[in-house]
Design a protein around this motif. Structure first.
Motif, PDB file in Angstrom:
ATOM      1  N   UNK A   1      -3.006  13.852  -0.308  1.00 28.56           N
ATOM      2  CA  UNK A   1      -2.922  14.085  -1.746  1.00 28.56           C
ATOM      3  C   UNK A   1      -2.829  12.738  -2.461  1.00 28.56           C
ATOM      4  N   UNK A   2      -3.104  12.771  -3.753  1.00 24.19           N
ATOM      5  CA  UNK A   2      -3.007  11.565  -4.563  1.00 24.19           C
ATOM      6  C   UNK A   2      -4.061  10.544  -4.174  1.00 24.19           C
ATOM      7  N   UNK A   3      -3.708   9.288  -4.242  1.00 25.03           N
ATOM      8  CA  UNK A   3      -4.653   8.196  -3.980  1.00 25.03           C
ATOM      9  C   UNK A   3      -5.206   8.221  -2.560  1.00 25.03           C
ATOM     10  N   UNK A   4      -4.405   8.693  -1.632  1.00 23.53           N
ATOM     11  CA  UNK A   4      -4.824   8.661  -0.218  1.00 23.53           C
ATOM     12  C   UNK A   4      -6.030   9.539   0.065  1.00 23.53           C
TER      13      UNK A   4
ATOM     14  N   UNK B   1       0.831  -1.202   0.000  1.00 19.20           N
ATOM     15  CA  UNK B   1       0.000   0.000   0.000  1.00 19.20           C
ATOM     16  C   UNK B   1       0.867   1.256   0.000  1.00 19.20           C
ATOM     17  N   UNK B   2       1.964   1.248   0.750  1.00 18.30           N
ATOM     18  CA  UNK B   2       2.862   2.407   0.769  1.00 18.30           C
ATOM     19  C   UNK B   2       3.423   2.674  -0.635  1.00 18.30           C
ATOM     20  N   UNK B   3       3.923   1.622  -1.279  1.00 16.78           N
ATOM     21  CA  UNK B   3       4.458   1.796  -2.642  1.00 16.78           C
ATOM     22  C   UNK B   3       3.386   2.331  -3.584  1.00 16.78           C
ATOM     23  N   UNK B   4       2.198   1.763  -3.495  1.00 12.93           N
ATOM     24  CA  UNK B   4       1.093   2.153  -4.363  1.00 12.93           C
ATOM     25  C   UNK B   4       0.640   3.588  -4.081  1.00 12.93           C
TER      26      UNK B   4
ATOM     27  N   UNK C   1     -10.144   5.355   3.328  1.00  7.80           N
ATOM     28  CA  UNK C   1     -10.966   5.457   4.537  1.00  7.80           C
ATOM     29  C   UNK C   1     -10.082   5.941   5.688  1.00  7.80           C
ATOM     30  N   UNK C   2     -10.730   6.430   6.731  1.00  9.24           N
ATOM     31  CA  UNK C   2      -9.985   6.869   7.929  1.00  9.24           C
ATOM     32  C   UNK C   2      -9.175   5.710   8.499  1.00  9.24           C
ATOM     33  N   UNK C   3      -9.764   4.538   8.494  1.00  8.45           N
ATOM     34  CA  UNK C   3      -9.071   3.365   9.033  1.00  8.45           C
ATOM     35  C   UNK C   3      -7.808   3.056   8.240  1.00  8.45           C
ATOM     36  N   UNK C   4      -7.894   3.112   6.924  1.00 13.46           N
ATOM     37  CA  UNK C   4      -6.730   2.831   6.081  1.00 13.46           C
ATOM     38  C   UNK C   4      -5.658   3.898   6.282  1.00 13.46           C
ATOM     39  N   UNK C   5      -6.054   5.143   6.422  1.00 18.79           N
ATOM     40  CA  UNK C   5      -5.089   6.222   6.655  1.00 18.79           C
ATOM     41  C   UNK C   5      -4.364   6.031   7.981  1.00 18.79           C
ATOM     42  N   UNK C   6      -5.127   5.697   9.014  1.00 23.49           N
ATOM     43  CA  UNK C   6      -4.510   5.481  10.328  1.00 23.49           C
ATOM     44  C   UNK C   6      -3.574   4.276  10.308  1.00 23.49           C
ATOM     45  N   UNK C   7      -4.002   3.220   9.612  1.00 33.20           N
ATOM     46  CA  UNK C   7      -3.165   2.025   9.508  1.00 33.20           C
ATOM     47  C   UNK C   7      -1.851   2.351   8.798  1.00 33.20           C
ATOM     48  N   UNK C   8      -1.951   3.155   7.726  1.00 31.78           N
ATOM     49  CA  UNK C   8      -0.740   3.600   7.028  1.00 31.78           C
ATOM     50  C   UNK C   8       0.138   4.411   7.977  1.00 31.78           C
ATOM     51  N   UNK C   9      -0.480   5.262   8.782  1.00 31.10           N
ATOM     52  CA  UNK C   9       0.267   6.057   9.748  1.00 31.10           C
ATOM     53  C   UNK C   9       1.003   5.205  10.758  1.00 31.10           C
ATOM     54  N   UNK C  10       0.360   4.152  11.255  1.00 29.27           N
ATOM     55  CA  UNK C  10       1.011   3.237  12.200  1.00 29.27           C
ATOM     56  C   UNK C  10       2.204   2.571  11.530  1.00 29.27           C
ATOM     57  N   UNK C  11       2.008   2.137  10.293  1.00 24.39           N
ATOM     58  CA  UNK C  11       3.098   1.501   9.546  1.00 24.39           C
ATOM     59  C   UNK C  11       4.276   2.472   9.376  1.00 24.39           C
TER      60      UNK C  11
ATOM     61  N   UNK D   1       4.005  10.174  -6.713  1.00 23.54           N
ATOM     62  CA  UNK D   1       4.825  11.326  -6.342  1.00 23.54           C
ATOM     63  C   UNK D   1       6.280  11.179  -6.803  1.00 23.54           C
ATOM     64  N   UNK D   2       6.656   9.987  -7.235  1.00 22.00           N
ATOM     65  CA  UNK D   2       8.056   9.748  -7.621  1.00 22.00           C
ATOM     66  C   UNK D   2       8.440  10.510  -8.892  1.00 22.00           C
ATOM     67  N   UNK D   3       7.568  10.468  -9.891  1.00 22.93           N
ATOM     68  CA  UNK D   3       7.788  11.184 -11.149  1.00 22.93           C
ATOM     69  C   UNK D   3       6.550  12.018 -11.448  1.00 22.93           C
TER      70      UNK D   3
END
Length: 196
Positions: A159-162, A17-20, A166-176, A25-27
């Motif tokens: 920004x972007x896909x994020x 998910x992080x890579x995706x 959902x709030x849950x997915x954002x928080x999970x990404x934040x924990x990661x 933003x890479x290019x």
């Protein structure tokens, strides 16, 4: 964050998910907020009175306690360029010299750390990225911890896909992301300290 601090959060799909999430933003193909120069980073301000030299103690602690200690020491998360992390320290010095109004929570925390004879730990991570990537990473980490546990005044911007997560997915990404930052903190020895 409660799930993460209890050890019950599955983060196995987060590397993908992080890579995706950050691939766009890479290019960058269009203009983003604040441009596309890869000169931004994230930084966290930590209270050394809580970490108590965590990198040297972590080998005698279980992983969950190390993560809990790290999270409880974070009092501010930001997006930076150049000397942005120093701005908060200048703000605290200015207030100390001329306290014209009540100090913000962040400034007061810095002053309290200094009055205890310690220095503020400023941990830099996710360096050399475009601003919107740094803003998005900041927002994920702030949402994971929650504003009531930080001195940040606002949640942050996605920004972007994020934007569509959902709030849950954002928080999970934040924990990661916070777990990744913890590894940086341990590897660097927690030595990036700013004293008054």
């Amino acid at each position: 964050m409660r799930q993460a601090l209890s050890g019950n959060l599955d983060l196995s799909k987060m590397p993908y998910l992080e890579r995706n999430t950050f691939k766009a933003f890479q290019n960058p193909k269009h203009d983003w907020r604040d441009g596309t120069l890869k000169s931004s980073f994230n930084y966290l301000l930590l209270d050394p009175r809580i970490t108590k030299n965590l990198p040297n103690r972590e080998c005698n602690m279980n992983k969950l306690d190390v993560f809990r200690t790290f999270i409880s020491a974070i009092f501010y998360i930001g997006k930076g360029m150049r000397d942005r992390p120093y701005f908060h320290l200048y703000e605290a010095i200015k207030h100390k010299k001329s306290p014209t109004k009540k100090a913000s929570g962040k400034v007061q925390r810095i002053l309290d750390i200094w009055s205890g004879g310690e220095g503020v730990v400023s941990l830099h991570c996710f360096q050399s990225v475009i601003p919107v990537e740094a803003y998005t990473r900041e927002a994920c980490m702030v949402d994971a911890i929650g504003l009531k546990h930080l001195t940040n005044k606002k949640r942050g911007n996605y920004y972007g896909k994020s934007v569509h997560y959902s709030e849950q997915r954002r928080r999970r990404m934040g924990v990661y992301l916070l777990k990744k930052v913890l590894h940086i903190f341990i590897a660097e020895g927690g030595t990036t300290i700013f004293t008054r």
